[in-house]
Motif scaffolding. Structure first.
Motif, PDB file in Angstrom:
ATOM      1  N   GLY A   7      56.220  33.554  67.912  1.00 41.70           N
ATOM      2  CA  GLY A   7      55.234  34.129  68.820  1.00 41.70           C
ATOM      3  C   GLY A   7      54.416  35.254  68.247  1.00 41.70           C
ATOM      4  N   ARG A   8      54.272  35.348  66.938  1.00 38.45           N
ATOM      5  CA  ARG A   8      53.447  36.391  66.328  1.00 38.45           C
ATOM      6  C   ARG A   8      52.105  35.821  65.904  1.00 38.45           C
ATOM      7  NH1 ARG A   8      55.975  41.106  65.438  1.00 38.45           N
ATOM      8  NH2 ARG A   8      58.252  41.132  65.728  1.00 38.45           N
ATOM      9  N   VAL A   9      51.073  36.663  66.000  1.00 39.39           N
ATOM     10  CA  VAL A   9      49.707  36.215  65.739  1.00 39.39           C
ATOM     11  C   VAL A   9      49.564  35.814  64.276  1.00 39.39           C
ATOM     12  CG1 VAL A   9      47.284  36.896  65.688  1.00 39.39           C
ATOM     13  CG2 VAL A   9      48.744  37.610  67.579  1.00 39.39           C
ATOM     14  N   LYS A  10      49.022  34.631  64.085  1.00 47.20           N
ATOM     15  CA  LYS A  10      48.813  34.106  62.742  1.00 47.20           C
ATOM     16  C   LYS A  10      47.329  34.054  62.396  1.00 47.20           C
ATOM     17  CE  LYS A  10      50.102  30.042  59.971  1.00 47.20           C
ATOM     18  NZ  LYS A  10      50.760  28.716  60.044  1.00 47.20           N
ATOM     19  N   LEU A  11      46.484  33.765  63.405  1.00 50.26           N
ATOM     20  CA  LEU A  11      45.045  33.643  63.168  1.00 50.26           C
ATOM     21  C   LEU A  11      44.333  33.823  64.488  1.00 50.26           C
ATOM     22  CD1 LEU A  11      42.729  32.831  61.176  1.00 50.26           C
ATOM     23  CD2 LEU A  11      43.068  30.480  61.936  1.00 50.26           C
ATOM     24  N   LEU A  12      43.135  34.431  64.446  1.00 47.45           N
ATOM     25  CA  LEU A  12      42.257  34.463  65.601  1.00 47.45           C
ATOM     26  C   LEU A  12      40.814  34.458  65.117  1.00 47.45           C
ATOM     27  CD1 LEU A  12      41.800  37.979  67.045  1.00 47.45           C
ATOM     28  CD2 LEU A  12      43.655  37.646  65.469  1.00 47.45           C
ATOM     29  N   ASN A  13      39.943  33.808  65.879  1.00 47.28           N
ATOM     30  CA  ASN A  13      38.555  33.673  65.447  1.00 47.28           C
ATOM     31  C   ASN A  13      37.713  34.824  65.975  1.00 47.28           C
ATOM     32  OD1 ASN A  13      38.421  33.038  68.126  1.00 47.28           O
ATOM     33  ND2 ASN A  13      37.278  31.133  67.869  1.00 47.28           N
ATOM     34  N   THR A  14      36.418  34.753  65.643  1.00 49.52           N
ATOM     35  CA  THR A  14      35.491  35.839  66.007  1.00 49.52           C
ATOM     36  C   THR A  14      35.394  35.993  67.516  1.00 49.52           C
ATOM     37  OG1 THR A  14      34.253  35.360  63.987  1.00 49.52           O
ATOM     38  CG2 THR A  14      33.174  36.720  65.650  1.00 49.52           C
ATOM     39  N   ALA A  15      35.339  34.849  68.228  1.00 54.93           N
ATOM     40  CA  ALA A  15      35.238  34.927  69.691  1.00 54.93           C
ATOM     41  C   ALA A  15      36.460  35.611  70.288  1.00 54.93           C
ATOM     42  CB  ALA A  15      35.085  33.520  70.276  1.00 54.93           C
ATOM     43  N   ALA A  16      37.625  35.372  69.695  1.00 54.70           N
ATOM     44  CA  ALA A  16      38.842  36.025  70.193  1.00 54.70           C
ATOM     45  C   ALA A  16      38.782  37.529  69.939  1.00 54.70           C
ATOM     46  CB  ALA A  16      40.076  35.415  69.522  1.00 54.70           C
ATOM     47  N   GLU A  17      38.267  37.933  68.771  1.00 55.90           N
ATOM     48  CA  GLU A  17      38.148  39.362  68.489  1.00 55.90           C
ATOM     49  C   GLU A  17      37.271  40.044  69.536  1.00 55.90           C
ATOM     50  OE1 GLU A  17      38.631  39.525  63.620  1.00 55.90           O
ATOM     51  OE2 GLU A  17      36.629  39.421  64.491  1.00 55.90           O
ATOM     52  N   LYS A  18      36.152  39.388  69.908  1.00 56.48           N
ATOM     53  CA  LYS A  18      35.251  39.979  70.890  1.00 56.48           C
ATOM     54  C   LYS A  18      35.890  40.010  72.278  1.00 56.48           C
ATOM     55  CE  LYS A  18      31.029  38.539  68.482  1.00 56.48           C
ATOM     56  NZ  LYS A  18      29.793  37.725  68.584  1.00 56.48           N
ATOM     57  N   LEU A  19      36.643  38.953  72.609  1.00 59.79           N
ATOM     58  CA  LEU A  19      37.183  38.859  73.957  1.00 59.79           C
ATOM     59  C   LEU A  19      38.337  39.829  74.182  1.00 59.79           C
ATOM     60  CD1 LEU A  19      37.106  37.329  76.677  1.00 59.79           C
ATOM     61  CD2 LEU A  19      38.793  35.758  75.726  1.00 59.79           C
ATOM     62  N   ILE A  20      39.297  39.872  73.241  1.00 57.21           N
ATOM     63  CA  ILE A  20      40.508  40.666  73.471  1.00 57.21           C
ATOM     64  C   ILE A  20      40.423  42.065  72.874  1.00 57.21           C
ATOM     65  CG2 ILE A  20      41.919  38.601  73.552  1.00 57.21           C
ATOM     66  CD1 ILE A  20      42.846  39.122  70.765  1.00 57.21           C
ATOM     67  N   GLY A  21      39.372  42.330  72.055  1.00 61.74           N
ATOM     68  CA  GLY A  21      39.185  43.677  71.546  1.00 61.74           C
ATOM     69  C   GLY A  21      40.017  44.029  70.335  1.00 61.74           C
ATOM     70  N   TRP A  22      40.719  43.081  69.745  1.00 60.60           N
ATOM     71  CA  TRP A  22      41.515  43.299  68.530  1.00 60.60           C
ATOM     72  C   TRP A  22      40.845  42.596  67.365  1.00 60.60           C
ATOM     73  CZ3 TRP A  22      46.390  45.810  68.146  1.00 60.60           C
ATOM     74  CH2 TRP A  22      46.939  46.237  69.363  1.00 60.60           C
ATOM     75  N   THR A  23      40.823  43.251  66.205  1.00 65.30           N
ATOM     76  CA  THR A  23      40.376  42.567  65.000  1.00 65.30           C
ATOM     77  C   THR A  23      41.528  41.745  64.444  1.00 65.30           C
ATOM     78  OG1 THR A  23      40.996  44.370  63.512  1.00 65.30           O
ATOM     79  CG2 THR A  23      38.788  44.457  64.493  1.00 65.30           C
ATOM     80  N   PHE A  24      41.179  40.793  63.596  1.00 66.90           N
ATOM     81  CA  PHE A  24      42.213  39.933  63.009  1.00 66.90           C
ATOM     82  C   PHE A  24      43.203  40.751  62.183  1.00 66.90           C
ATOM     83  CE2 PHE A  24      43.333  37.001  59.369  1.00 66.90           C
ATOM     84  CZ  PHE A  24      44.379  36.399  60.058  1.00 66.90           C
ATOM     85  N   ALA A  25      42.671  41.730  61.421  1.00 66.56           N
ATOM     86  CA  ALA A  25      43.538  42.555  60.580  1.00 66.56           C
ATOM     87  C   ALA A  25      44.516  43.364  61.432  1.00 66.56           C
ATOM     88  CB  ALA A  25      42.695  43.482  59.710  1.00 66.56           C
ATOM     89  N   GLU A  26      44.071  43.831  62.598  1.00 67.03           N
ATOM     90  CA  GLU A  26      44.943  44.617  63.469  1.00 67.03           C
ATOM     91  C   GLU A  26      45.964  43.752  64.203  1.00 67.03           C
ATOM     92  OE1 GLU A  26      41.778  48.153  64.698  1.00 67.03           O
ATOM     93  OE2 GLU A  26      41.914  46.317  65.887  1.00 67.03           O
ATOM     94  N   ALA A  27      45.551  42.551  64.576  1.00 66.45           N
ATOM     95  CA  ALA A  27      46.416  41.711  65.407  1.00 66.45           C
ATOM     96  C   ALA A  27      47.398  40.881  64.603  1.00 66.45           C
ATOM     97  CB  ALA A  27      45.551  40.782  66.269  1.00 66.45           C
ATOM     98  N   ARG A  28      47.126  40.667  63.330  1.00 62.66           N
ATOM     99  CA  ARG A  28      47.963  39.762  62.539  1.00 62.66           C
ATOM    100  C   ARG A  28      49.401  40.275  62.459  1.00 62.66           C
ATOM    101  NH1 ARG A  28      46.374  37.452  56.535  1.00 62.66           N
ATOM    102  NH2 ARG A  28      48.041  35.890  56.409  1.00 62.66           N
ATOM    103  N   GLY A  29      50.331  39.393  62.775  1.00 65.27           N
ATOM    104  CA  GLY A  29      51.750  39.725  62.713  1.00 65.27           C
ATOM    105  C   GLY A  29      52.302  40.379  63.967  1.00 65.27           C
ATOM    106  N   ARG A  30      51.433  40.761  64.898  1.00 59.83           N
ATOM    107  CA  ARG A  30      51.919  41.367  66.137  1.00 59.83           C
ATOM    108  C   ARG A  30      52.336  40.279  67.130  1.00 59.83           C
ATOM    109  NH1 ARG A  30      50.467  46.765  67.290  1.00 59.83           N
ATOM    110  NH2 ARG A  30      49.272  47.775  65.620  1.00 59.83           N
TER     111      ARG A  30
END
Length: 796
Positions: free
Chosen positions: A272-295
Motif C-alpha cells: 500500500g505504498r505509493v509507487k507512481l503518480l501522474n501530473t493530474a494526481a499531483e495537481k489533484l491531491i497536492g503532493w509531488t511525486f518525489a514527496e509522495a513516493r514510498g508513503r
C-alpha cells in the motif's frame, strides 16, 4: 633454460592436471594390486619350496636310516659319524643329530640361531631283527636345514618383479599422459579458454577444435553443444533486445499516456505504498511525486469522514481482500491544501515482480460535472430570473402534495397570483425593467410568506403558492398579507414609480380534487374571477357555483380567438435567421404571430397565446399559420425557408394530414418549411411526437427543437428526437457574455448537437458581444434583435 623447462613443466602439469591425477591413481592401484599378488605368489612359492625341502629330507632319511640302523646294531660309531657327515654333503641337511636310547648323541653340522629360518624333521631309526623280524628302535634321527637361501632367492625375485612392474607402469603413465594431452587435454584447455573469454553481449566466433580428423566423438559433441548454445544465445539476445526495445517503447508510451491522462492515476506496492503518480494526481491531491513516493497511500489520498460514504481505507481493504465490487465509487477527498473534490474512485489490482499484488487507483474529478448537473437540475426546477421554483418544479411539488393528500388525507391550499400592472412596466420601460420587477417581487414573497410555504413562478407574471395548512382562514390571511405587501410596494425604474397589485385565485386540494392539472386549472379560474371582480383581491374557486359573469367572459374570449382565425385577424411577422460565419446562404426566417384587433392595434402573442392554450385553440391557430406560411412560400424565391412554431396540441394525426394536404396542393418543396417544437411539447407525448416528425421528415420537411437547454431532460430526449436544428434557449444566450455557466452550457449544447449531426441556432442575439462569443463557440445560425427585428414583410 632451466627456468623455461620448469615453466613448461608447470604449464604441462596445469593443462594435464586431471590426467596426472588419473595416472597417479592408476599407478597406485596397480602397485597395490601387483604387490598383493606378488606377496601371494611368493607365499605360495615359499610353501612349495618348504614342501620340496621336507620331501628331500624324507627321501634322504629313507636312504640313510637302514645303513644307520646296521651301523648302530653293530655298534660302529665311526661309521655312524661318517654317514652323518655324508648327509651334510648333500646340501639338503645343514645339521644332523642321532640320539640312541641310552643317551648317546651323534651331532654334525651347524644349527642356525633362529628357529624361524630353519626346517626340522625327526625320524625313528629301526632295525629289523633277523630272527624275530620285528623292528627294534635303535635311536632318533633329527635333520635340520636352513631357509636363508630360499628367502634370499624369493626376495630377489620379488624385487625384480616390482622393478619390472614399476618401470612398465611409469612408461604406460607417461604414454597415457602424452595421449591424453594430445587427444583430450589440449582441446579441453581450448574449450575452457573459449568459454572463459566468451562475451555474452558480442558473442565471439564459433568454437573450432584443431584436429585433423574431426570425428563425432565426445569432444565434438561438447563442441557442437557449445556452438548450439552460442546460436541460441544469439537468438535469445536478439529476442531480448527486441523485447527490451518494445518494452522501452511501451514504457515511453505508457509514461506519455499516463502524463497526458486527465484523470489522477496512482499506483501502489503490495503493502500500500505509493509507487507512481501522474501530473493530474499531483495537481489533484497536492503532493509531488518525489514527496509522495514510498508513503502509505492512505496518507496521500484522504476521504472526508462526514460524507456518509465509504472512506478510502475501507475501499482499499475491500480491494485487498477481493471484495470490492467492480466499477467506480463516488466519494469526496480532501487534498494536502484542505481543498475538497468530488471524485469517482476506481481501485484495480496489478501484479508485481515476484507474484505480489499492487494496486492502481484512478481518481476522476467530477466536481465540475456534479456542480453543472446540480445547476442543471436546479435550473430544471427553478426560474433562472427569480430563483423561485418554475412551473415544472411547482407541478412536481403539487404531485408530491397529491400523494400526501391521498395517503394521509391532509388537505392543502393552492394559490395562483397574477400581477395586474406588469404589462404596463414592460411596455413603458422595457423587458429589463420587467425582469427587475419580477426579481424584487420574488424577494418580497420570500420575506412575506412563512417558512414551509412554497412559491413558484409559473411563467410571465404568474406565480403559484402551495400552503400545507388547509385551514381556509389561515390561507386567506396569507393571501391578504401577500396582496397587502404588493400594494405597499413601490417599484421605481428611471425615477418613475409603479404601483404593482395582483389578483389571486385560491383552491382547496383534497382527496376529491388533488390532480395537479385540475387544481391549477381551477386556481386559474379563481384568479380570473378575482381579476374580473376588480383586481387586487383574491377569490376562492367555488366549483359549480362559479359566477356566470366569469363563465361568460371565458366564452367571449373563446369566440374572439376563433373569429380571429376565421376572419384573418392574425398577421404573420418574419424574423431573419442568418449563418454565424457570415455570407448569404439560403434566406431563412422564423414565422411570428400577431393579432390585430378591431381597432387596428397589434397585440403580441404573449397576450392571447396563454388563453388560446388554456381553451385548446392552439391547434386551430397553428393550422392557420401553416396555411398562410405555405402561401407566402409560393410567392418567394425557391431558396427561401420558413420556420413555423407548433404547439403540443398540434403534434397529432389531424395536423399531420393537414400539412401533407397543403403541401400537395401548393406544390412547394417540403424542404422549404421547418417546424419548430419546444422540448416540453415534444416530450409530453414522445411516441406521437416522434411519429409526427418521422412522417414529415420522410416527406422532406425539416424540424428544429426550440428552447433547447431550458429543461434538465434535454440531453436525455435529444437522441430520440430526429430533428435537424437545435434552437438554444434564449435565457442562456442572453447571459452568455457575462455568465460562465451559461457559456459552458451553450458550448455543451453546441458540441452535443454537432456530434449528433444537428445544426444550432442561437436565439435572443441582442448585441455584438453576444455575436462574437457565439462565433467563437461555433454556433451555426443567429437570430435576435441584433440580427433583425420581426417585420410583416420578408426582407430580400
Amino acid at each position: 633454460m632451466p627456468h623455461n623447462l620448469v615453466h613448461r613443466a608447470r604449464e604441462f602439469y596445469r593443462e594435464n592436471r586431471l590426467a596426472w591425477r588419473m595416472v597417479a591413481a592408476v599407478i597406485a592401484v596397480s602397485l597395490l594390486v601387483t604387490a598383493s599378488l606378488t606377496i601371494i605368489l611368493v607365499r605360495i612359492e615359499y610353501q612349495r619350496s618348504l614342501a620340496r625341502l621336507e620331501a628331500d629330507l624324507d627321501r634322504l632319511s629313507s636312504s640313510v636310516r637302514p645303513q644307520l640302523a646296521v651301523n648302530l646294531w653293530l655298534v660302529n660309531s665311526e661309521a655312524v659319524r661318517t654317514q652323518l657327515n655324508s648327509l651334510l654333503q648333500t646340501k639338503v641337511v645343514g645339521w644332523a643329530e642321532l640320539v640312541e636310547p641310552d643317551g648317546t648323541r651323534y651331532e654334525v653340522g651347524h644349527l642356525p640361531d633362529s628357529r624361524s629360518t630353519m626346517i626340522r624333521k625327526r625320524y625313528t631309526v629301526e632295525y629289523e631283527h633277523p630272527l624275530t623280524h620285528k623292528n627294534v628302535p635303535l635311536g632318533e634321527l633329527e635333520l635340520v636345514n636352513t631357509l636363508d637361501g630360499l628367502q634370499a632367492q624369493l626376495a630377489s625375485q620379488l624385487g625384480r618383479m616390482l622393478l619390472l612392474l614399476g618401470s612398465g607402469m611409469m612408461t604406460a603413465g607417461l604414454a597415457f599422459l602424452w595421449l591424453y594431452h594430445r587427444l583430450i587435454a589440449r582441446h579441453l584447455s581450448h574449450i575452457a579458454d573459449y568459454t572463459r573469454r566468451f562475451n555474452y553481449e558480442r558473442l565471439t566466433a564459433p568454437l573450432v577444435l584443431a584436429r585433423e580428423r574431426a570425428g563425432q566423438d565426445e569432444l565434438q559433441t561438447l563442441t557442437d553443444a557449445i556452438n548450439t548454445m552460442r546460436r541460441n544465445l544469439q537468438i535469445g539476445n536478439a529476442q531480448r533486445d527486441e523485447a527490451q526495445q518494445a518494452m522501452l517503447r511501451e514504457k515511453e508510451l505508457a509514461e506519455v499516456t499516463l502524463r497526458s491522462v486527465a484523470d489522477a492515476i496512482l499506483t501502489t506496492t503490495s503493502d500500500g505504498r505509493v509507487k507512481l503518480l501522474n501530473t493530474a494526481a499531483e495537481k489533484l491531491i497536492g503532493w509531488t511525486f518525489a514527496e509522495a513516493r514510498g508513503r502509505p497511500i492512505t496518507e496521500i489520498v484522504v476521504t472526508l469522514d462526514d460524507t456518509g460514504e465509504a472512506d478510502f481505507a475501507s475501499l482499499l481493504h475491500l480491494a485487498q481482500t477481493g471484495a470490492l465490487p467492480p466499477g467506480a465509487v463516488k466519494t469526496t477527498i480532501s487534498n494536502r491544501h484542505g481543498e475538497h473534490y468530488r471524485v469517482e474512485m476506481a481501485i484495480v489490482p496489478i501484479g508485481e515482480v515476484g507474484g505480489s499484488m499492487g494496486y492502481v487507483v484512478a481518481l476522476h474529478d467530477i466536481s465540475a460535472a456534479e456542480a453543472l448537473t446540480a445547476r442543471l437540475a436546479y435550473q430544471a426546477m427553478h426560474d433562472e430570473l427569480t430563483g423561485l421554483t418554475n412551473r415544472r418544479g411547482f407541478m412536481a411539488a403539487l404531485a408530491t402534495a397529491r400523494d400526501l393528500v391521498q395517503e394521509y388525507d391532509e388537505a392543502r391550499v393552492v394559490m395562483q397570483l397574477d400581477l395586474d400592472q406588469f404589462k404596463l412596466v414592460n411596455d413603458t420601460c422595457g423587458h429589463q425593467a420587467g425582469d427587475e420587477l419580477l426579481r424584487q417581487l420574488a424577494q418580497k414573497f420570500r420575506e412575506t410568506l412563512p417558512e414551509g410555504v412554497q412559491v413558484g413562478r409559473l411563467g410571465g407574471d404568474e406565480f403559484g403558492i402551495l400552503v400545507e395548512n388547509a385551514n381556509e382562514a389561515y390561507a386567506q390571511q396569507l393571501a391578504q398579507s401577500v396582496l397587502l405587501a404588493l400594494e405597499q410596494y413601490r417599484f421605481v425604474w428611471g425615477d418613475r414609480p409603479f404601483v404593482v397589485t395582483g389578483s389571486m385565485g385560491l383552491v382547496r386540494m383534497d382527496r376529491e380534487m388533488c390532480a395537479p392539472q385540475d387544481v391549477m386549472s381551477r386556481a386559474d379560474v379563481a384568479c380570473y374571477a378575482a381579476k374580473e371582480a376588480g383586481r387586487n383581491r383574491f377569490a376562492w374557486y367555488q366549483g359549480a357555483a362559479e359566477n356566470l359573469e366569469g363563465r361568460h367572459n371565458e366564452l367571449q374570449l373563446l369566440a374572439t380567438l376563433r373569429q380571429a382565425a376565421e376572419q384573418d385577424w392574425f398577421r404573420l411577422y418574419f424574423q431573419p435567421i442568418v449563418p454565424a460565419e457570415g455570407g448569404g446562404g439560403e434566406p431563412h426566417y422564423e414565422v411570428l404571430l400577431r393579432l390585430v384587433d378591431e381597432e387596428g392595434r397589434v397585440v403580441p402573442p404573449g397576450a392571447f397565446i396563454p388563453a388560446a392554450e388554456r381553451y385548446d385553440l392552439m391547434a386551430t391557430i397553428d393550422r392557420w399559420v401553416i396555411a398562410h406560411a405555405i402561401e407566402v412560400l409560393q410567392d418567394c424565391p425557391a431558396s427561401t425557408m420558413l420556420s413555423v412554431n407548433l404547439s403540443s396540441k398540434s403534434l397529432n394525426h389531424q395536423t399531420l394530414n393537414f400539412v401533407l394536404e397543403r403541401l400537395d396542393r401548393s406544390g412547394i418543396a417540403a424542404q422549404r418549411i421547418c417546424f419548430e417544437i419546444t422540448e416540453t411539447s415534444a416530450i409530453a407525448n414522445i411516441q406521437e411526437s416522434t411519429q409526427f416528425i418521422d412522417a414529415l421528415r420522410a416527406r422532406g420537411c425539416r424540424f428544429a427543437l426550440d428552447d433547447f437547454g431550458s429543461g434538465f431532460s434535454s440531453f436525455t430526449y435529444l437522441k430520440n428526437l430526429p430533428v435537424d436544428y437545435l434552437k438554444i434557449d434564449g435565457s442562456l444566450i442572453r447571459d452568455v457574455v457575462d455568465d460562465d455557466v451559461s457559456r459552458q452550457m451553450v458550448i455543451a449544447v453546441n458540441e452535443i448537437a454537432h456530434a449528433m449531426g444537428r445544426k444550432t441556432i442561437a436565439e435572443y442575439v441582442e448585441s455584438k458581444a453576444i455575436v462574437m462569443v457565439l462565433h467563437e463557440i461555433g454556433v451555426d445560425y443567429l437570430q435576435g434583435y441584433h440580427i433583425g427585428m420581426p417585420s410583416p414583410e420578408l426582407l430580400e
